[in-house]
Scaffold this motif. Structure first.
Motif, PDB file in Angstrom:
ATOM      1  N   TYR A 127     -33.236  25.183 -22.279  1.00 10.77           N
ATOM      2  CA  TYR A 127     -32.026  25.980 -22.348  1.00 10.77           C
ATOM      3  C   TYR A 127     -31.055  25.366 -23.361  1.00 10.77           C
ATOM      4  O   TYR A 127     -30.868  24.146 -23.399  1.00 10.77           O
ATOM      5  CB  TYR A 127     -31.345  26.043 -20.989  1.00 10.77           C
ATOM      6  CG  TYR A 127     -32.109  26.810 -19.930  1.00 10.77           C
ATOM      7  CD1 TYR A 127     -33.368  27.347 -20.198  1.00 10.77           C
ATOM      8  CD2 TYR A 127     -31.559  27.012 -18.675  1.00 10.77           C
ATOM      9  CE1 TYR A 127     -34.053  28.059 -19.226  1.00 10.77           C
ATOM     10  CE2 TYR A 127     -32.239  27.716 -17.687  1.00 10.77           C
ATOM     11  CZ  TYR A 127     -33.497  28.228 -17.976  1.00 10.77           C
ATOM     12  OH  TYR A 127     -34.181  28.935 -17.030  1.00 10.77           O
ATOM     13  N   PRO A 128     -30.425  26.221 -24.172  1.00 13.41           N
ATOM     14  CA  PRO A 128     -29.467  25.683 -25.144  1.00 13.41           C
ATOM     15  C   PRO A 128     -28.113  25.388 -24.508  1.00 13.41           C
ATOM     16  O   PRO A 128     -27.707  26.036 -23.537  1.00 13.41           O
ATOM     17  CB  PRO A 128     -29.353  26.806 -26.176  1.00 13.41           C
ATOM     18  CG  PRO A 128     -29.583  28.046 -25.371  1.00 13.41           C
ATOM     19  CD  PRO A 128     -30.622  27.686 -24.327  1.00 13.41           C
ATOM     20  N   LEU A 129     -27.410  24.427 -25.070  1.00 11.18           N
ATOM     21  CA  LEU A 129     -26.039  24.152 -24.625  1.00 11.18           C
ATOM     22  C   LEU A 129     -25.107  25.254 -25.118  1.00 11.18           C
ATOM     23  O   LEU A 129     -25.310  25.808 -26.204  1.00 11.18           O
ATOM     24  CB  LEU A 129     -25.565  22.805 -25.178  1.00 11.18           C
ATOM     25  CG  LEU A 129     -26.173  21.554 -24.533  1.00 11.18           C
ATOM     26  CD1 LEU A 129     -25.885  20.326 -25.383  1.00 11.18           C
ATOM     27  CD2 LEU A 129     -25.614  21.353 -23.120  1.00 11.18           C
ATOM     28  N   ASP A 187     -33.076  17.759 -19.897  1.00 14.28           N
ATOM     29  CA  ASP A 187     -34.344  17.077 -19.668  1.00 14.28           C
ATOM     30  C   ASP A 187     -34.078  15.855 -18.782  1.00 14.28           C
ATOM     31  O   ASP A 187     -33.606  16.013 -17.664  1.00 14.28           O
ATOM     32  CB  ASP A 187     -34.983  16.702 -21.005  1.00 14.28           C
ATOM     33  CG  ASP A 187     -36.464  16.370 -20.830  1.00 14.28           C
ATOM     34  OD1 ASP A 187     -36.994  16.570 -19.720  1.00 14.28           O
ATOM     35  OD2 ASP A 187     -37.085  15.914 -21.790  1.00 14.28           O
ATOM     36  N   LYS A 188     -34.320  14.651 -19.259  1.00 14.53           N
ATOM     37  CA  LYS A 188     -34.080  13.450 -18.465  1.00 14.53           C
ATOM     38  C   LYS A 188     -32.853  12.669 -18.957  1.00 14.53           C
ATOM     39  O   LYS A 188     -32.620  11.559 -18.497  1.00 14.53           O
ATOM     40  CB  LYS A 188     -35.304  12.540 -18.505  1.00 14.53           C
ATOM     41  CG  LYS A 188     -36.543  13.143 -17.854  1.00 14.53           C
ATOM     42  CD  LYS A 188     -37.700  12.172 -17.882  1.00 14.53           C
ATOM     43  CE  LYS A 188     -38.949  12.775 -17.217  1.00 14.53           C
ATOM     44  NZ  LYS A 188     -40.093  11.844 -17.240  1.00 14.53           N
ATOM     45  N   ASN A 189     -32.150  13.254 -19.872  1.00 11.83           N
ATOM     46  CA  ASN A 189     -30.984  12.569 -20.427  1.00 11.83           C
ATOM     47  C   ASN A 189     -29.754  12.795 -19.547  1.00 11.83           C
ATOM     48  O   ASN A 189     -29.603  13.833 -18.920  1.00 11.83           O
ATOM     49  CB  ASN A 189     -30.684  13.075 -21.839  1.00 11.83           C
ATOM     50  CG  ASN A 189     -31.850  12.845 -22.776  1.00 11.83           C
ATOM     51  OD1 ASN A 189     -32.468  11.783 -22.749  1.00 11.83           O
ATOM     52  ND2 ASN A 189     -32.157  13.835 -23.607  1.00 11.83           N
ATOM     53  N   ALA A 190     -28.865  11.780 -19.530  1.00  8.05           N
ATOM     54  CA  ALA A 190     -27.577  11.924 -18.839  1.00  8.05           C
ATOM     55  C   ALA A 190     -26.483  12.367 -19.791  1.00  8.05           C
ATOM     56  O   ALA A 190     -25.461  12.914 -19.357  1.00  8.05           O
ATOM     57  CB  ALA A 190     -27.181  10.609 -18.172  1.00  8.05           C
ATOM     58  N   VAL A 191     -26.702  12.131 -21.094  1.00  9.62           N
ATOM     59  CA  VAL A 191     -25.701  12.452 -22.101  1.00  9.62           C
ATOM     60  C   VAL A 191     -26.394  13.057 -23.301  1.00  9.62           C
ATOM     61  O   VAL A 191     -27.472  12.609 -23.712  1.00  9.62           O
ATOM     62  CB  VAL A 191     -24.905  11.195 -22.527  1.00  9.62           C
ATOM     63  CG1 VAL A 191     -23.866  11.553 -23.596  1.00  9.62           C
ATOM     64  CG2 VAL A 191     -24.233  10.541 -21.339  1.00  9.62           C
ATOM     65  N   VAL A 207     -21.761  15.471 -20.941  1.00 12.72           N
ATOM     66  CA  VAL A 207     -22.084  14.529 -19.870  1.00 12.72           C
ATOM     67  C   VAL A 207     -22.562  15.318 -18.669  1.00 12.72           C
ATOM     68  O   VAL A 207     -21.848  16.189 -18.158  1.00 12.72           O
ATOM     69  CB  VAL A 207     -20.868  13.659 -19.496  1.00 12.72           C
ATOM     70  CG1 VAL A 207     -21.221  12.687 -18.371  1.00 12.72           C
ATOM     71  CG2 VAL A 207     -20.375  12.895 -20.714  1.00 12.72           C
ATOM     72  N   ARG A 208     -23.749  15.002 -18.223  1.00  8.31           N
ATOM     73  CA  ARG A 208     -24.377  15.734 -17.113  1.00  8.31           C
ATOM     74  C   ARG A 208     -23.862  15.219 -15.771  1.00  8.31           C
ATOM     75  O   ARG A 208     -23.684  14.025 -15.580  1.00  8.31           O
ATOM     76  CB  ARG A 208     -25.887  15.541 -17.207  1.00  8.31           C
ATOM     77  CG  ARG A 208     -26.691  16.072 -16.034  1.00  8.31           C
ATOM     78  CD  ARG A 208     -28.161  15.783 -16.263  1.00  8.31           C
ATOM     79  NE  ARG A 208     -28.988  16.263 -15.163  1.00  8.31           N
ATOM     80  CZ  ARG A 208     -30.329  16.232 -15.178  1.00  8.31           C
ATOM     81  NH1 ARG A 208     -30.961  15.753 -16.255  1.00  8.31           N
ATOM     82  NH2 ARG A 208     -31.013  16.687 -14.147  1.00  8.31           N
ATOM     83  N   HIS A 209     -23.655  16.160 -14.808  1.00  2.85           N
ATOM     84  CA  HIS A 209     -23.242  15.769 -13.460  1.00  2.85           C
ATOM     85  C   HIS A 209     -23.587  16.902 -12.496  1.00  2.85           C
ATOM     86  O   HIS A 209     -23.312  18.076 -12.780  1.00  2.85           O
ATOM     87  CB  HIS A 209     -21.744  15.489 -13.394  1.00  2.85           C
ATOM     88  CG  HIS A 209     -21.304  14.884 -12.094  1.00  2.85           C
ATOM     89  ND1 HIS A 209     -21.600  13.582 -11.733  1.00  2.85           N
ATOM     90  CD2 HIS A 209     -20.593  15.408 -11.054  1.00  2.85           C
ATOM     91  CE1 HIS A 209     -21.091  13.328 -10.538  1.00  2.85           C
ATOM     92  NE2 HIS A 209     -20.483  14.427 -10.109  1.00  2.85           N
ATOM     93  N   VAL A 229     -31.412  24.221 -13.760  1.00  6.49           N
ATOM     94  CA  VAL A 229     -30.574  24.505 -14.907  1.00  6.49           C
ATOM     95  C   VAL A 229     -30.238  23.245 -15.701  1.00  6.49           C
ATOM     96  O   VAL A 229     -30.393  23.207 -16.925  1.00  6.49           O
ATOM     97  CB  VAL A 229     -29.300  25.259 -14.476  1.00  6.49           C
ATOM     98  CG1 VAL A 229     -28.471  24.460 -13.512  1.00  6.49           C
ATOM     99  CG2 VAL A 229     -28.491  25.640 -15.704  1.00  6.49           C
ATOM    100  N   LEU A 230     -29.783  22.169 -15.042  1.00  8.07           N
ATOM    101  CA  LEU A 230     -29.411  20.960 -15.772  1.00  8.07           C
ATOM    102  C   LEU A 230     -30.636  20.251 -16.333  1.00  8.07           C
ATOM    103  O   LEU A 230     -30.589  19.704 -17.438  1.00  8.07           O
ATOM    104  CB  LEU A 230     -28.612  20.014 -14.865  1.00  8.07           C
ATOM    105  CG  LEU A 230     -27.213  20.476 -14.473  1.00  8.07           C
ATOM    106  CD1 LEU A 230     -26.529  19.442 -13.601  1.00  8.07           C
ATOM    107  CD2 LEU A 230     -26.364  20.752 -15.701  1.00  8.07           C
TER     108      LEU A 230
END
Length: 567
Positions: free
Chosen positions: A311-313, A103-107, A116-118, A97-98
């Protein structure tokens, strides 16, 4: 209250200073006890500072890479965007899902928010606190929890996942000092040969959602979505609406209750947004959602491969959540410092009141003890008066040099006692000195030339007996005297015999041992008047009873019969 932004070490030092000041100035306990307590305070504060410092370093090390990624993503944007743009912690299980959202971004920075991904529940609280420090006291505005319909493989796995993230989000809320608004976003996958352009269907608000009314609103939205379709898209839209409705119903039955219902030992999450959308991707028919669809609808979820889109935010769901205000740690720390000072002041006032009460009680007790001793017991009165004088000295020192802190804070009650104590001391009167000698006329005690007491002589000896009883700490010297009539040797023997007779009567009447008496016969060697006339000879015939100090310590065995008394 933020964990690391909060000045724990300064607060610990402040508490230690207050405790040590109380022990040094106000404690009513002994010096040894105060020293032990001071050592314990210093040890506890030192250990607390070390632990707080190590935890702060560990938290910063665990979130440093995320903050660097955020700074890099916002480097080209205005400096104040991190406070003016909502910041959303986007969480989910590690994996699909994340990765399909970021993709490969953290933000990811959008017009609506900074995402912000976690994916590590155990470090969510550290990241939330680090973001609050990074934004200058403004913590994350919301937590977006992303889930796909194919994520949970079993009911046990789902419950464990929900519990783990529920605890993590609550801990993050405690770390930043407020309950974090939560947005639950679910993705339903459909096997398509092209990407789906499906909107988000959901509800968001600045207050907590009611699951029942939210389910009804979603049903209305999905029904309107299917009805607005053109004829050629009506069937695909209807199918999507049915799947999303089934996904929402499954979420309200299996996902939301463990999160929003209060359970023992766990705080419920604050659900402010919930929504569903459909994306193109592989379908897992044996997932929990697939099983739910198969049992509640007639839909067949094919597992054929198809295109997988990004997937869209859940941007529309976030817009209804109110941004969080700035919550700086310094005002909270100052408020806590003031509370600790208030506690210290109350403890100091209580100790001062207790010691003032002890001071007043002690002075009054010493005064009462002195006044209760009769004047006849002068030695005991002098000892009691010495304690009153020591109290007087302390009160005078407080009046001249100032009241010590342990009795101060406006609670000192010793000033009214000082004049009372001074009057009591000034009123002391030493006892009248004991009569040194009682002189008895020999003719009232003895017949002429006789050493035997005659009848009725006891009336003349009563005064001497009362004097002896009033001074039990004295020894008694009895001296006999005669006139010059007769031989000198005979007069000397007669005087000593008469002294011995008086001694025996007094010892028997007083109950004292004869060893407390000393006798001496002087004969005619110490006349008071001339022996030429009858009046002078009458004055010289006498018995003198004299009280003298007890000098047994100086004379060893004390007085013996017929020996001179100590002078």
């Amino acid at each position: 209250m933020s964990v690391s932004a909060y000045p724990w070490r300064s607060v610990f030092v402040w508490i230690a200073l207050l405790a040590l000041t109380w022990l040094a100035l106000f404690s009513p306990f002994t010096a040894g006890w105060n020293g032990s307590c001071a050592a314990l305070v210093l040890l506890a504060v030192s250990a607390s500072i070390v632990i707080a410092t190590r935890r702060m370093w560990a938290r910063r090390a665990s979130t440093q890479h995320v903050l660097r990624s955020i700074d890099a993503a916002l480097a080209s944007l205005p400096a104040d965007i991190k406070r003016n743009t909502p910041l959303v912690l986007t969480v989910g299980e590690p994996g699909s899902v994340l990765s399909r959202v970021f993709d490969k971004n953290a933000v990811i920075v959008t017009d609506a928010a900074i995402w912000v991904r976690h994916d590590d529940p155990s470090k969510l609280m550290h990241l939330a606190d680090a973001l609050k420090r990074w934004r200058g006291g403004q913590g994350p505005d919301a937590v977006a929890w992303l889930m796909t319909s194919d994520d949970p493989a079993s009911a046990v796995t789902l419950q464990a996942t929900l519990k783990r993230w529920r605890v993590a989000i609550n801990e993050a809320g405690r770390a930043v000092g407020y309950r974090l608004p939560v947005c639950i976003a679910l993705y339903a996958t459909e096997t398509r040969d092209r990407s789906l352009d499906c909107p988000w269907f959901g509800v968001s608000a600045s207050v907590q959602l009611d699951p029942h009314s939210t389910a009804e609103q979603l049903s209305v939205l999905l029904g309107a979505f299917a009805e607005r379709a053109v004829p050629e898209d009506r069937r695909p839209r209807a199918l999507t609406a049915i799947q999303l409705d089934a996904l929402a119903r499954w979420a309200f039955e299996a996902v939301l209750p463990p999160l929003v219902e209060t359970q023992r030992g766990m705080q419920a999450l604050t659900l402010n947004a919930f929504g569903v959308t459909a994306v193109a991707g592989p379908v897992v028919p044996d997932s929990l959602y697939g099983q739910f669809v198969a049992t509640t609808t007639a839909l067949d979820l094919p597992a054929a491969a198809g295109i997988t889109q990004r997937y869209p935010l859940p941007i529309p769901l976030i817009r209804g959540i109110a941004p969080q205000p700035v919550r700086r740690a310094l005002p909270v720390a100052l408020a806590h410092a003031f509370v600790w000072f208030a506690v210290w002041f109350c403890a100091a006032a209580a100790a001062s009141a207790w010691q003032n009460r002890a001071l007043v009680s002690g002075v009054l007790a010493h005064m009462a003890r002195y006044e209760a001793i009769p004047p006849a017991q002068d030695a005991a009165r002098v000892d009691a008066l010495a304690a009153v004088k020591r109290d007087r000295d302390d009160l005078e020192q407080y009046a001249s040099a100032g009241v010590p802190p342990r009795l101060g804070l406006g609670l000192y009650r010793g000033a009214p006692l000082l004049p009372v104590v001074n009057r009591l001391i000034a009123g002391y009167q030493p006892p009248a000195p004991a009569p040194s000698t009682i002189e008895l006329d020999s003719m009232s005690l003895f017949d002429s030339g006789s050493p035997k007491l005659k009848s009725g002589s006891n009336r003349a000896l009563i005064g001497a007996l009362e004097m002896i009883k009033a001074h039990p700490d004295k020894r008694i010297l009895i001296a006999g005297h005669t006139d010059s009539v007769g031989s000198r040797g005979g007069n000397l023997a007669l005087s000593e015999a008469r002294a011995s007779a008086v001694r025996d009567w007094l010892a028997d009447a007083s109950g004292l041992s004869v060893t407390r008496f000393a006798i001496q016969g002087y004969g005619d060697t110490r006349p008071k008047a001339s022996n030429d006339g009858e009046a002078g000879r009458a004055a010289n015939r006498r018995v003198e009873i004299t009280l003298v100090p007890d000098c047994r310590a100086d004379r060893g065995d004390g007085f013996t019969h017929g020996q001179p008394a100590c002078s």
